[in-house]
Design a protein around this motif. Structure first.
Motif, PDB file in Angstrom:
ATOM      1  N   THR A  28       8.119   4.635 -78.101  1.00 41.51           N
ATOM      2  CA  THR A  28       9.191   5.353 -77.423  1.00 41.51           C
ATOM      3  C   THR A  28       8.618   6.304 -76.376  1.00 41.51           C
ATOM      4  N   GLY A  29       7.422   6.868 -76.701  1.00 41.28           N
ATOM      5  CA  GLY A  29       6.763   7.758 -75.739  1.00 41.28           C
ATOM      6  C   GLY A  29       5.254   7.574 -75.776  1.00 41.28           C
ATOM      7  N   GLY A  30       4.812   6.522 -76.455  1.00 44.20           N
ATOM      8  CA  GLY A  30       3.372   6.263 -76.586  1.00 44.20           C
ATOM      9  C   GLY A  30       3.012   5.823 -77.991  1.00 44.20           C
ATOM     10  N   SER A  31       4.024   5.559 -78.803  1.00 43.90           N
ATOM     11  CA  SER A  31       3.829   5.327 -80.229  1.00 43.90           C
ATOM     12  C   SER A  31       3.087   4.046 -80.606  1.00 43.90           C
TER      13      SER A  31
ATOM     14  N   ASN B 250       7.220   5.134 -70.420  1.00 45.18           N
ATOM     15  CA  ASN B 250       8.489   4.833 -71.095  1.00 45.18           C
ATOM     16  C   ASN B 250       9.667   5.248 -70.233  1.00 45.18           C
ATOM     17  N   LEU B 251       9.562   6.422 -69.614  1.00 38.71           N
ATOM     18  CA  LEU B 251      10.664   6.899 -68.769  1.00 38.71           C
ATOM     19  C   LEU B 251      10.910   5.919 -67.625  1.00 38.71           C
ATOM     20  N   ALA B 252       9.817   5.330 -67.104  1.00 38.33           N
ATOM     21  CA  ALA B 252       9.945   4.399 -65.983  1.00 38.33           C
ATOM     22  C   ALA B 252      10.214   2.978 -66.453  1.00 38.33           C
ATOM     23  N   GLY B 253      10.018   2.702 -67.731  1.00 33.05           N
ATOM     24  CA  GLY B 253      10.297   1.369 -68.284  1.00 33.05           C
ATOM     25  C   GLY B 253       9.235   0.320 -68.006  1.00 33.05           C
TER      26      GLY B 253
ATOM     27  N   ALA C  66      17.646  16.004 -66.499  1.00 30.17           N
ATOM     28  CA  ALA C  66      16.546  15.177 -66.984  1.00 30.17           C
ATOM     29  C   ALA C  66      16.712  13.723 -66.532  1.00 30.17           C
ATOM     30  N   GLN C  67      17.969  13.243 -66.527  1.00 26.98           N
ATOM     31  CA  GLN C  67      18.200  11.872 -66.041  1.00 26.98           C
ATOM     32  C   GLN C  67      17.807  11.744 -64.572  1.00 26.98           C
ATOM     33  N   GLN C  68      18.099  12.803 -63.807  1.00 26.50           N
ATOM     34  CA  GLN C  68      17.743  12.772 -62.381  1.00 26.50           C
ATOM     35  C   GLN C  68      16.228  12.751 -62.205  1.00 26.50           C
ATOM     36  N   VAL C  69      15.538  13.569 -63.012  1.00 32.93           N
ATOM     37  CA  VAL C  69      14.069  13.603 -62.916  1.00 32.93           C
ATOM     38  C   VAL C  69      13.498  12.258 -63.367  1.00 32.93           C
ATOM     39  N   ARG C  70      14.143  11.668 -64.368  1.00 30.74           N
ATOM     40  CA  ARG C  70      13.679  10.350 -64.825  1.00 30.74           C
ATOM     41  C   ARG C  70      13.698   9.350 -63.663  1.00 30.74           C
ATOM     42  N   THR C  71      14.751   9.408 -62.868  1.00 32.50           N
ATOM     43  CA  THR C  71      14.828   8.521 -61.705  1.00 32.50           C
ATOM     44  C   THR C  71      13.667   8.782 -60.745  1.00 32.50           C
ATOM     45  N   LEU C  72      13.332  10.055 -60.547  1.00 26.98           N
ATOM     46  CA  LEU C  72      12.224  10.390 -59.640  1.00 26.98           C
ATOM     47  C   LEU C  72      10.900   9.849 -60.179  1.00 26.98           C
ATOM     48  N   ILE C  73      10.724   9.969 -61.504  1.00 32.61           N
ATOM     49  CA  ILE C  73       9.487   9.478 -62.111  1.00 32.61           C
ATOM     50  C   ILE C  73       9.375   7.962 -61.948  1.00 32.61           C
ATOM     51  N   LYS C  74      10.508   7.304 -62.123  1.00 35.57           N
ATOM     52  CA  LYS C  74      10.541   5.845 -61.960  1.00 35.57           C
ATOM     53  C   LYS C  74      10.191   5.477 -60.509  1.00 35.57           C
ATOM     54  N   GLN C  75      10.763   6.269 -59.588  1.00 36.19           N
ATOM     55  CA  GLN C  75      10.491   5.997 -58.164  1.00 36.19           C
ATOM     56  C   GLN C  75       9.022   6.221 -57.819  1.00 36.19           C
ATOM     57  N   ASP C  76       8.390   7.222 -58.478  1.00 31.67           N
ATOM     58  CA  ASP C  76       6.942   7.444 -58.288  1.00 31.67           C
ATOM     59  C   ASP C  76       6.181   6.142 -58.548  1.00 31.67           C
ATOM     60  N   PHE C  77       6.501   5.531 -59.678  1.00 34.81           N
ATOM     61  CA  PHE C  77       5.797   4.301 -60.062  1.00 34.81           C
ATOM     62  C   PHE C  77       6.110   3.163 -59.090  1.00 34.81           C
ATOM     63  N   GLU C  78       7.404   3.037 -58.742  1.00 33.01           N
ATOM     64  CA  GLU C  78       7.778   1.941 -57.847  1.00 33.01           C
ATOM     65  C   GLU C  78       7.069   2.059 -56.504  1.00 33.01           C
ATOM     66  N   LYS C  79       6.955   3.318 -56.042  1.00 32.09           N
ATOM     67  CA  LYS C  79       6.275   3.544 -54.769  1.00 32.09           C
ATOM     68  C   LYS C  79       4.799   3.190 -54.897  1.00 32.09           C
TER      69      LYS C  79
ATOM     70  N   ALA D 178       8.733  17.320 -70.458  1.00 32.56           N
ATOM     71  CA  ALA D 178       9.999  18.047 -70.610  1.00 32.56           C
ATOM     72  C   ALA D 178      11.184  17.087 -70.511  1.00 32.56           C
ATOM     73  N   THR D 179      11.108  16.193 -69.524  1.00 35.91           N
ATOM     74  CA  THR D 179      12.183  15.217 -69.328  1.00 35.91           C
ATOM     75  C   THR D 179      12.356  14.355 -70.575  1.00 35.91           C
ATOM     76  N   TYR D 180      11.212  13.890 -71.060  1.00 31.25           N
ATOM     77  CA  TYR D 180      11.226  13.022 -72.236  1.00 31.25           C
ATOM     78  C   TYR D 180      11.836  13.731 -73.437  1.00 31.25           C
ATOM     79  N   TYR D 181      11.433  14.964 -73.675  1.00 32.54           N
ATOM     80  CA  TYR D 181      11.908  15.634 -74.885  1.00 32.54           C
ATOM     81  C   TYR D 181      13.372  16.067 -74.801  1.00 32.54           C
ATOM     82  N   ILE D 182      13.941  16.035 -73.607  1.00 30.97           N
ATOM     83  CA  ILE D 182      15.392  16.233 -73.518  1.00 30.97           C
ATOM     84  C   ILE D 182      16.126  14.912 -73.770  1.00 30.97           C
ATOM     85  N   LEU D 183      15.684  13.872 -73.063  1.00 26.12           N
ATOM     86  CA  LEU D 183      16.405  12.594 -73.177  1.00 26.12           C
ATOM     87  C   LEU D 183      16.230  11.960 -74.552  1.00 26.12           C
TER      88      LEU D 183
END
Lengths: 484, 496
Positions: free
Chosen positions: A174-177, A430-433, A376-389, A306-311
């Motif tokens: 879920t986060g590295g398990s 995990n946040l980026a899938g 947190a959902q908004q930041v999750r999108t940014l994190i995902k975009q980091d990876f996509e970029k 922080a994002t992860y522990y909220i979502l």
């Protein structure tokens, strides 16, 4: 021949040739479990009788000329995946007596291919934790140093593989398990792309992050299992209809010209010096095999924990609401309904689970939702975009799996924040899938394994496997065994 | 002070899908407790929901029928609260981005019509049922858990309890027409909550509202709202304040009772359901549903007036239920005169059906029977009064046949009972056919004229009303079977 040390590919070849029978192999594993389980504590439930029955059945299938990579292979399953007729506890008192009347999709796939279930492995209660210390049924120890934790939450599965108490295991991440315990135990742990593997029957922790994956002795075994457990499932609407390639077909392919991204945010202060050194050496090793390192940036990495522990806690607070003592599992009788709810949950859940339910309930509460969950959902999108970029310019990304090697038991239990930080390098994935693997890339001076994390694009497990296999085959780390 | 009432309704309608919203369990009503459940709807660990596409389609169909905007992108959310009839500890519902928004229905309102706006229509799963037994025990039946439920939310456009009831009736008619809900309020497949407030006439801002629950019939909707409005007005008139709360209608005592206050209100902690992908509704799908939709009442009523020349009153009644309209159209298509069919349906047929509370689709008398009967009246074989007794007889026999069909395995039943009852057979059996044979009637008349010479004299002298006497005597002589038209003609000729 020490049969318990075999990999899936070795064991299935031996079975196919008739050199060993599934029953012999199963017996060898149970002998090994007998010998070392007391020291390790990898299992919550050992299913020997059931396993011998399955092994006999597999033997019949072999005699009937059937071939299959998993026919008669003893495997351990993390105790948060439902197995019909076999207790599934999530290492929680609240499910301490729960016997599911249904089978998870992943174990159903394994069953149909003739695997042999050695038992259900320990985990942090409801997969919440990074050390397998949050279990209602005892600690699991690291086979490399039993004073240390195996990581978590799939610590039981990783320790069972490292201690040769099974040929391979299934975990959830879920986060590295999967990856962090694989790193701590010196084995191979694969977290597939979110949606690649069905979650049906996996007891949910955080639905939008949970993924099932294999924990194995080699990259090849990982690819073999991924071929079996991947695919769209009509019972899981979040499982993707993507085509399933043969993941073993990329093994042995050259990685010449492969661009490997080295994110600067993952090589920072707080990373253990020896871990950093081994990972840098691994990058050099990949370079020597023809790969091209590229410096990249994943700028929102700092917000990941922080994002992860909220979502994750928000989803968990809702997912765990069903454990109310009404329908199944543990019940503490109270004087009325509310009292029964409160007593059942107070006694049924451990501290960490309660902490996360409270955090998640708070984050979703009226008046706080926008500041926490929504943000947190908004930041999750940014994190995902980091990876996509980043993946516009590189084929895979390489980082340490965990900031440190396995820590001592009890070292972080008093400080949840310190514990949470041990997932700092795996959580973003995990946040980026994205899919990611952890493979052994060296040992510390104290003989503790260090893990290398290789991250791929969405649904590009092939690039991950290709890179991991090339590295593994050019090193000997995976051949080392803990002394037990 | 004069007060104005403001009412908004939330209507819950169980959808007529064969299976539940997220699993394959049956939605049938009335089965043994917990016999229609599985690990998914019981909320066991690790199970996942999979959307029933039919349920989504039914909501869209409803949205189209009431002029909503259909969302191209819609999302499901979890509504979190603890209750034993909610096995997951959350209800899968919609919060942001419902399937349908906007729209309206028109209701009759003091001789004219009034538009009631709709806020939204969304899809959610129903909860189970808690059953409280004796000895301090409670039980949970999860058969209803996961049955697809559609929530239709109105704008606060309703001003009287009567309008609220008309709104419910209209919604029910529409839902039944488009075949998405059976509209059965007693079984709970159609339910409604109301938000009620009052304000001094002229005031713009709304008064404090209460939420009314448990109004499970049209009558109760009207009564409960009526009571609640009076309660609120009295409270304000006495200088009191309305407390924002949820109140239950107690049908036995005819009052509303406080259930929970705002402070006790749940914080449902809605968030997007991570186990379900958002629903993307393509324009082509909407078009397809539109094409499939059944003719709505208003359109059908207008057609009945123009196509069949029916008065508005007839058209209104005949289209109130789709099954009634279908029965009518079947009879007309078999050659029945529309107005005659309508008269019989609204009179004798509805009376018989209502007496026994039988839905028209189970009526033992079929459209073909009525048409045959009408033909016999038209060609003079029987008169209207005779037709009525034949009508009732066919109805009764039809019921026997239906009962026999239900128990086909009973060998004692006579075989004739299975064959369809025919109008002409009943007429013959009862010996009801009119005597239209002129010579037979003439003989009877001759006999009467001979026996009553005095009356003949008086008639010829101008006492015209005696015609009735002769006709009566002729009917009496033929035991009422003489065709009255022929009797009249012959009498005129003879007395001429």
């Amino acid at each position: 021949m020490a049969l318990h040390k075999l990999t899936i590919s070795e064991a299935s070849a031996a079975i196919e040739k008739g050199e060993i029978s599934p029953v012999e192999l199963a017996n060898a594993l149970f002998d090994r479990i007998d010998a070392v389980e007391k020291k390790i504590g990898a299992y919550v439930t050992i299913t020997m009788e059931h396993a011998i029955g399955q092994a006999k059945e597999a033997g019949n299938r072999v005699r009937n000329g059937e071939k299959g990579k998993l026919l008669g292979i003893p495997m351990a399953i993390k105790d948060n995946m439902c197995t019909e007729g076999i207790k599934t506890t999530c290492s929680s008192n609240i499910l301490g007596n729960f016997i599911p009347p249904y089978e998870s999709t992943v174990t159903q796939e394994l069953k149909e291919r003739g695997y042999v279930l050695t038992g259900k492995t320990n985990l942090d209660e409801f997969a919440m934790g990074s050390s397998t210390e949050n279990s209602a049924f005892g600690y699991t120890k690291n086979p490399w140093d039993t004073a240390r934790v195996p990581g978590g939450s799939s610590g039981g599965s990783a320790a069972a593989v490292a201690a040769d108490e099974c040929i391979a295991a299934i975990g959830s991440d879920t986060g590295g398990s999967i990856r962090q315990p694989a790193s701590f135990c010196g084995v191979v742990g694969m977290k597939p792309t979110y949606g690649r593997v069905s979650r049906y029957g996996l007891v949910a922790f955080a639905s939008s992050l949970d993924q099932i994956g294999p924990i194995t002795k080699t990259v090849e075994d990982s690819a073999i299992l991924m071929n079996i457990i991947s695919g769209n499932d009509p019972y899981d609407s979040t499982s993707a209809p993507a085509a399933i390639p043969d993941f073993t077909s990329v093994l042995g392919k050259e990685i010449k010209g492969l661009k490997i991204g080295i994110p600067k945010e993952y090589f920072i202060e707080g990373i253990d010096a020896e871990v950093g050194e081994h990972v840098k050496n691994a990058v050099k090793q990949l370079e020597s095999l023809g790969a091209v390192p590229v410096d990249i940036s994943l700028p929102h990495t700092g917000y990941a924990v922080a994002t992860y522990y909220i979502l994750a806690t928000s989803e968990a607070s809702s997912n765990l609401a069903r454990y109310d003592g009404v329908k199944y599992g543990f019940r503490a009788e109270g004087k009325d309904l509310l009292d029964t709810y409160m007593k059942t949950r107070a006694k049924g859940f451990g501290d960490e689970v309660k902490r996360r339910i409270i955090l998640g309930t708070y984050a979703l509460s009226s008046g706080y939702y926008d500041a926490y969950y929504k943000k947190a959902q908004q930041v999750r999108t940014l994190i995902k975009q980091d990876f996509e970029k980043a993946f516009e310019t590189v084929d895979v990304i390489v980082t340490p799996t965990a900031p440190t090697p396995a820590f001592r038991a009890g070292e972080k239990t008093a400080d949840p924040l310190q514990m949470y930080l041990s997932d700092i390098l795996t959580i973003s994935v995990n946040l980026a899938g994205m899919p990611a693997i952890s493979i052994p890339c060296g040992f510390t001076s104290g003989s503790l394994p260090v893990g290398l994390q290789i991250v791929g694009k969405h649904f590009d497990e092939e690039a991950v496997f290709k890179t991991a296999y090339a590295y593994e085959q050019s090193t000997d780390w995976h051949k080392r065994k803990p002394k037990l | 002070m004069q007060y104005e009432t403001v009412i908004g309704l939330e209507v819950h309608a169980q959808l007529l899908t064969g299976t539940k919203m997220f699993c394959g369990c049956s939605t049938r009503f009335g089965s043994g407790p917990n016999t229609q459940t599985c690990p998914i709807c019981i909320g066991m660990p690790g199970v996942l929901p999979v959307m029933n596409k039919k349920a989504v389609e039914y909501v869209i169909r409803t949205g189209i029928a009431v002029d909503c905007r259909i969302s191209s992108y819609s999302r499901f959310a979890r509504k979190n609260y603890f209750y034993p009839d909610l096995p997951k500890g959350y209800q899968i519902s919609q919060y942001e981005l419902p399937l349908c928004e906007g729209g309206f229905v028109e209701i009759p309102d003091s001789g004219s019509t009034k538009k009631i706006g709709l806020t939204r229509i969304h899809l959610e799963e129903d909860a189970g049922k808690n059953i409280h037994g004796g000895a301090n025990l409670s039980f949970v039946d999860l058969n209803r858990t996961g049955v697809p439920l559609m929530e239709i939310v109105s704008e606060p456009d309703i001003r009287t309890p009567k309008q609220a009831m008309e709104f419910m009736k209209k919604i029910r008619t529409i839902l039944r027409y488009i075949n998405v809900c059976d509209g059965n309020m007693e079984q709970g497949s159609l339910r409604c909550d109301a938000n009620v407030s009052v304000r001094p006439v002229g005031q713009r801002e709304f008064g404090t509202k209460t939420e009314m629950k448990n109004m499970n019939s049209f009558k109760f909707v009207e009564k409960a709202l009526d009571y609640e409005i009076k309660r609120q007005i009295k409270m304000l008139a006495d200088g009191g304040k309305i407390v924002q709360e949820t109140r239950l209608w107690n049908a036995e005592r005819g009052i509303t009772e406080s259930m929970r206050s705002k402070e006790e209100a749940h914080d449902y902690r809605y968030f997007p359901e991570p186990d379900l992908a958002p629903v993307e509704v393509e324009a082509s799908w909407i078009e397809k549903i539109k094409a499939d939709i059944n003719e709505l009442q208003d359109v059908k009523k207008a057609r009945f007036i123009s196509q069949f020349g029916l008065p508005e009153h007839d058209a209104e009644l005949l289209t109130s239920e789709r099954s009634v309209a279908e029965w009518f159209e079947q009879a007309v298509s078999l050659g029945g005169n529309p107005k005659n069919v309508s008269n019989w349906m609204m009179g004798d047929l509805m009376r018989l059906l209502n007496e026994e509370n039988i839905p028209i689709q189970n009526c033992p008398l079929k459209p073909a029977h009525l048409v045959d009967l009408l033909k016999l009246i038209e060609d003079g074989t029987i008169n209207r009064n005779q037709a009525k007794s034949v009508f009732v007889e066919i109805y009764k026999r039809g019921k026997v046949i239906q009962a026999a069909k239900g128990k086909m395995n009973l060998p004692a039943l006579k075989i004739e009972v299975y064959s369809e009852v025919k109008v002409i057979d009943i007429v013959k059996e009862k010996g009801l056919a009119q005597i239209s044979d002129e010579s037979e009637i003439e003989a009877a008349i001759n006999d009467i004229l001979e026996k009553n010479p005095g009356e003949v004299e008086r008639f010829k002298a101008g006492e015209a009303k005696l015609m009735g006497f002769f006709v009566g005597q002729a009917m009496k002589a033929t035991k009422g079977k003489a065709n009255p038209k022929i009797v009249n003609e012959l009498l005129r000729k003879k007395l001429g």
